[in-house]
Design an enzyme around this catalytic site. Structure first.
Site, mmCIF file in Angstrom:
data_model
loop_
_atom_site.group_PDB
_atom_site.id
_atom_site.type_symbol
_atom_site.label_atom_id
_atom_site.label_comp_id
_atom_site.label_asym_id
_atom_site.label_seq_id
_atom_site.Cartn_x
_atom_site.Cartn_y
_atom_site.Cartn_z
ATOM 1 N N ARG A 1 0.691 -1.115 -0.054
ATOM 2 C CA ARG A 1 -0.053 0.053 0.079
ATOM 3 C C ARG A 1 0.881 1.412 -0.118
ATOM 4 N NH1 ARG A 1 -3.436 0.021 5.111
ATOM 5 N NH2 ARG A 1 -1.556 -1.373 5.725
ATOM 6 N N ASN B 1 -6.259 -2.389 2.744
ATOM 7 C CA ASN B 1 -6.091 -3.973 2.904
ATOM 8 C C ASN B 1 -7.721 -4.443 3.078
ATOM 9 O OD1 ASN B 1 -3.630 -4.274 2.635
ATOM 10 N ND2 ASN B 1 -3.252 -4.147 4.970
#
EC number: 3.6.1.7
Length: 101
Positions: free
Chosen positions: A30, A48
C-alpha cells in the site's frame, strides 16, 4: 479527428478501481502504491481487505491511471501480484491526496 484530441483524452479525469490479488499485505504494498500514485499526480486510496486483497482507487488523468495500472501489473511491486481486476469509470471526487487505509 484533430492532432490534439488524443492528448485531450489523456488529460480527461477518470477513476481507476483495481482489486489486487496475491501476496500484497504486510509487504509495504500500500505504501509503495501510494508513492507511485502521488508520483503520477493521482488521488485516492489503497486499502487492505480481510481476504488478502488490496483495493486501489485512484483518480486523475487517464494516462496517469494507465501508468499506475501498468505498474500494478509489472512485477515491480512489493510482494507478489497474481491478478489485477480493474475498471475505469468517471471520477467521483472527494479525495485529498492518496491515503493508505
Amino acid at each position: 479527428m484533430s492532432d490534439t484530441e488524443p492528448a485531450d483524452l489523456a488529460a480527461s479525469p477518470v477513476r481507476l478501481t483495481a482489486w489486487v490479488h496475491g501476496h500484497v499485505q504486510g509487504v509495504g504494498f500500500r505504501w509503495a502504491t501510494r508513492t507511485k500514485a502521488l508520483d503520477f499526480g493521482l488521488v485516492g486510496f489503497a486499502s487492505n481487505y480481510p481476504d488478502g486483497r488490496v483495493l486501489v482507487v485512484a483518480e486523475g488523468r487517464e494516462d496517469a491511471t494507465d501508468a499506475l495500472l501498468a505498474w500494478l501489473r509489472s512485477g515491480d511491486t512489493p510482494g507478489r501480484v497474481d491478478t489485477v481486476v480493474d475498471s475505469v469509470t468517471g471520477p467521483r471526487g472527494g479525495y485529498d491526496g492518496f491515503d493508505t487505509r
